[in-house]
Scaffold this active site. Structure first.
Site, PDB file in Angstrom:
ATOM      1  N   GLY A 552       1.140  -1.099  -0.153  1.00 27.93           N
ATOM      2  CA  GLY A 552      -0.203  -0.085   0.007  1.00 27.93           C
ATOM      3  C   GLY A 552       1.267   1.101   0.563  1.00 27.93           C
ATOM      4  CE  LYS A 573       5.888   4.378   8.101  1.00 27.73           C
ATOM      5  NZ  LYS A 573       5.267   4.855   8.389  1.00 27.73           N
ATOM      6  CG  ASP A 670      -2.456  10.842  10.918  1.00 24.36           C
ATOM      7  OD1 ASP A 670      -3.322  10.983  10.277  1.00 24.36           O
ATOM      8  OD2 ASP A 670      -1.491  10.341   9.341  1.00 24.36           O
TER       9      ASP A 670
END
Length: 861
Positions: A552, A573, A670
């Site tokens: 993703g 990541k 977040d």
């Protein structure tokens, strides 16, 4: 018979007067009615309600907050009289809505009046009692009243049930107000478009119209009759990409709602700061403008307008051409194309556009074979053409492959926030933007056009051949250098790692005005303590970041699945060069996670810093993220109620650890469904600490000039004023809790246009004792109704507008695990536009006033 109907009508009006005790201009809601009618439940509330059939010339209807005014008006130099709405206290304010645009009264007819007829409809009658204009809707009863809201909307409502039978916002004139929606249902053909006045002194519909197109993603168009005059470009989820203006989309209140199943596509405008007055309207000459009221100068100023230069006119240069306002002439053909008429172009008439110099090889190869394949020429910084076809693809290479396999495909583009767009017809309305505002278009050209400079290429080949011998001489030296570099790579990497300076404490100077972050220097992890992983090992583990391993992509960059040499599966990541985040967020995540250990927080296994590459290596979560289950109509059935409640408790425990039990006191900033990862047993783990900030033990509040987060999850004090605290995370947790119960995103609720989001819908159901209806229907067989209602109750407590009354995470965990009596929630934040006017009045004691602070930046993730 007519006299009998008139007499019956007068009896109805008298009954209304007795019940409501109001006059045309103002009055009070009687005590007995306020106890029985939930839609008028506030004692001694000043309201403006139209009852009398004698609302005549010279009288006005005023909204409760005295913001808007409705009445008769005559434009200057006009012989007609109209019913309209305007701002009450703004001098020289323009009329924002007109009822009888097509049927003006005579200016000399002072006996005209506005009345509610016996059928419950609002009627405008002239001095001869002839109906000039009517709402003409089916009304459940004749117990109707007309109310003007503080949003500038005139509604007809049943004063007993509160049922609204007609709304002026569904019949817009030339002005787009906050709280309004424009768009269409392309299945039924119903349209809500803006239409200009015919002239400054003539409100009748002109020839210019603003609306949306039904394609996916939708575009806004300004039409001159049936001909397009201006185009916004497609909506990318937060803005229209064909408008080179950074201050648009969510920042100024625009949001596009598109439901292809129902056939709805609507653009809404919701300005949350009530002191910031802004409107969008079409002038009689076809100019689309955004106006903002200047409180100091007491006048309107233009914040943005379409058609500000010739290149913004739709298709001004014709097909297969590009318009650049900074060039002379402004029009030129795209590569591989020539003017369709040299004579017209010399005269400055570019409407005929351009044509190909050489036909594409694709179709010829299908029939004859043996030819060269077409290729693609990249043109950067463009407003992308009209008439695109949207492909559901999230990969650049598959977008290119689709175009290559289809001979009809003339060009393609891949926009990260939209996906793949292809063009199978004429390329129209292409404009040159800056590199920041524009996008890349890959134009299909025959092989001969790609190699048009062959002589130059051959010359370069000869020159290159002449230096090959020199290159060979240097080959031995280069080979030795490479071997030396490989032998010393670890040393070089250590130096690079040290050059990635973390500092003695987190640098908060860019983000906060408070003394902040680390309690003492001993809590700061030295870079030498961080687990470093060789870049070569990560390349091997991810198969050189192969797209098949991509899990993703978020605001930080893409995430890849990898397998280390010891067999351990990890998630890598990778910081994207196009990311809205950078080195500060990368450092922040490393420094925080290296000191945080909890079963409900994702575990960092290592990191890698190699030149421009910044990578984080995490434990791999088998079930990826919560949003992949929760918002998928097929997968969410796997999340029965026990699993969802387990996830809710796990997230709460993780947040409690961050807020109170860890050594750093972390505010995540977040929290959302995509940042909750699920392991093999569906245990939740909070991830993505790039925006997190730490507090000192005694610190309760901080301020930032850089507001970053995700629309729909940010608390009002953070989004509007940059203030964040533990209660900011509590607000996000409340939104997430309601999403888990409902199975719907907060910002994608389409139950009814009256609900701005999930919070507004949840509050409405709660206030009507129907909270259980919020539950995802797939939970019917597995849920405990009392547990579901308790979670909704807790969610509404978390999203209250007032920071002080929101519970702490420790209190929330106690509520989840016990049967304690919970306090009653108050009005949630960001739901004001979703309430009816009477509900707004009844809740106004609980709404915090809005300040004048503006948002400097909101960055979606």
């Amino acid at each position: 018979m007519a006299l009998e109907r008139e007499k019956k009508h007068e009896q109805v009006v008298e009954r209304k007067k007795k019940m409501l005790q109001v006059v045309v201009r103002k009055g009070l809601v009687p005590t007995n009615l306020s106890r029985t009618n939930p839609h008028l439940r506030r004692r001694n509330l000043r309201v403006r309600i139209l009852l009398s059939p004698k609302f005549s010339v010279g009288q006005t209807l005023i909204s409760a907050g005295e913001i808007f005014e409705l009445g008769f008006f005559c434009p200057q130099n006009s012989s007609g009289r109209y019913i309209g709405i305007w701002y009450k206290n703004l001098p020289g304010s323009k009329v924002v809505w007109v009822a009888n645009r097509n049927n003006p009264l005579r200016a000399t007819d002072t006996a005209s009046s506005l009345t509610i007829g016996i059928d419950g409809n609002l009627r405008l009658v002239d001095g001869q009692r002839n109906t000039v204009w009517s709402t003409n809707v089916s009304v459940q009863s004749n117990n109707t009243i007309a109310v003007l809201s503080d949003k500038g909307e005139l509604v007809i409502r049943d004063y007993v049930s509160g049922w609204i039978s007609w709304e002026s916002f569904k019949y817009p004139s030339d002005t787009f107000l906050s709280g309004m929606m424009i768009g269409m249902n392309y299945k039924t053909g119903e349209k809500q478009f803006l239409t200009s006045w015919k002239a400054d002194d003539d409100p009748s519909p002109g020839k210019y119209m603003l609306g949306l197109t039904p394609e996916t993603p939708a575009q806004a168009f300004l039409w001159n009759g049936s001909e397009p005059l201006w185009r916004s470009g497609p909506w990318d989820g937060s803005k229209f990409i064909g408008i080179p203006n950074p201050v648009q989309g969510y920042v100024n209140g625009l949001n596009l709602i598109q439901d292809n199943q129902q056939g709805n596509v609507y653009l809404s405008l919701n300005v949350y700061n009530t002191s910031y007055i802004t409107i969008v309207f079409i002038t009689p000459t076809g100019i689309l403008k955004s106006l903002v009221w200047d409180q100091v100068k007491r006048d309107w100023y233009v914040s943005w307008k379409a058609l500000e230069n010739p290149c913004t006119v739709y298709g001004v240069c014709g097909d297969y051409s590009i318009c650049d306002k900074n060039r002379s002439p402004i029009c030129s053909c795209l590569r591989g194309f020539v003017p369709s008429s040299d004579e017209d172009w010399r005269r400055g008439n570019w409407s005929g556009g351009c044509v190909r110099k050489t036909e594409l090889e694709c179709r010829k190869n299908l029939t004859e074979g043996g030819g060269k394949n077409d290729g693609y020429w990249k043109v950067s910084g463009l407003k992308l053409p009209d008439r695109f076809q949207y492909l559901y693809s999230d990969d650049f290479s598959s977008c290119q492959q689709w175009c290559s396999k289809n001979c009809s495909c003339e060009a393609y583009a891949f926009v990260t926030t939209i996906g793949c767009m292809v063009w199978a017809g004429r390329l129209t309305d292409v404009q040159q933007f800056t590199a920041v505002d524009g996008y890349d278009l890959f134009l299909r050209l025959p092989y001969s056009e790609l190699g048009a400079d062959r002589k130059k290429i051959r010359k370069n080949i000869i020159i290159s051949s002449s230096i090959i011998s020199g290159v060979l001489v240097l080959g031995g030296f280069i080979f030795g250098f490479i071997r030396w570099r490989r032998a010393n790579r670890r040393v070089i990497r250590r130096k690079r790692t040290k050059s990635f300076h973390f500092g003695n404490k987190m640098d908060s100077s860019r983000d906060t005005s408070e003394d902040n972050i680390w309690v003492n220097n001993s809590t700061h992890p030295d870079s030498s303590e961080l687990p470093m992983i060789d870049f070569d090992k990560i390349l091997v583990a991810t198969n050189s970041f192969c797209r098949t391993n991509k899990l993703g992509e978020g605001g930080f960059g893409p995430v890849y699945r990898g397998k280390l040499e010891d067999g351990q599966v990890v998630a890598v990541k990778r910081l994207s060069s196009h990311s809205g985040q950078g080195a500060e967020e990368f450092k922040n995540e490393i420094l925080l996670i290296s000191k945080l250990q909890h079963r409900n927080l994702v575990r960092l296994l290592g990191c890698c810093i190699e030149g421009e590459e910044n990578l984080l290596v995490y434990e791999y979560m088998t079930n990826k993220s919560l949003d992949m289950f929760l918002f998928d109509s097929k997968k969410r059935v796997q999340l029965d109620w026990p699993k969802r409640f387990h996830i809710i408790q796990g997230i709460a425990r993780g947040l409690l650890y961050l807020h109170r039990d860890s050594c750093l006191r972390v505010i995540h900033r977040d929290l959302k469904a995509s940042n909750i990862l699920l392991d093999n047993d569906m245990n939740p783990k909070i991830s993505d600490f790039g925006l997190a900030r730490t507090f000192q033990v005694t610190q309760e509040l901080a301020n930032t000039r850089r507001v970053m987060g995700t629309f729909g999850y940010m608390s009002p004090e953070y989004a509007m004023r940059g203030l964040f605290s533990e209660k900011s995370d509590v607000f996000s947790f409340g939104v997430l809790l309601l999403e888990i119960v409902c199975g719907t995103r907060n910002t994608s609720l389409h139950y009814h246009e009256n609900y701005l989001n999930l919070l507004g819908y949840a509050w409405q159901l709660w206030s009507e004792n129907r909270a259980i209806e919020l539950m995802d229907e797939t939970l019917a067989d597995s849920c405990s109704p009392s547990e579901v209602v308790k979670c909704i109750h807790i969610g509404l407590l978390c999203v209250q507008d007032n920071v002080i009354v929101r519970p702490t995470m420790s209190a929330i965990l106690l509520m989840l695990s016990s049967e304690m009596e919970l306090p009653q929630p108050k009005l949630p934040a960001f739901t004001i536009q979703g309430l009816s006017d009477s509900e707004l009045q009844s809740q106004s004691n609980n709404i915090c006033s809005t300040n004048n602070d503006s948002i400097s930046i909101i960055e979606g993730r």
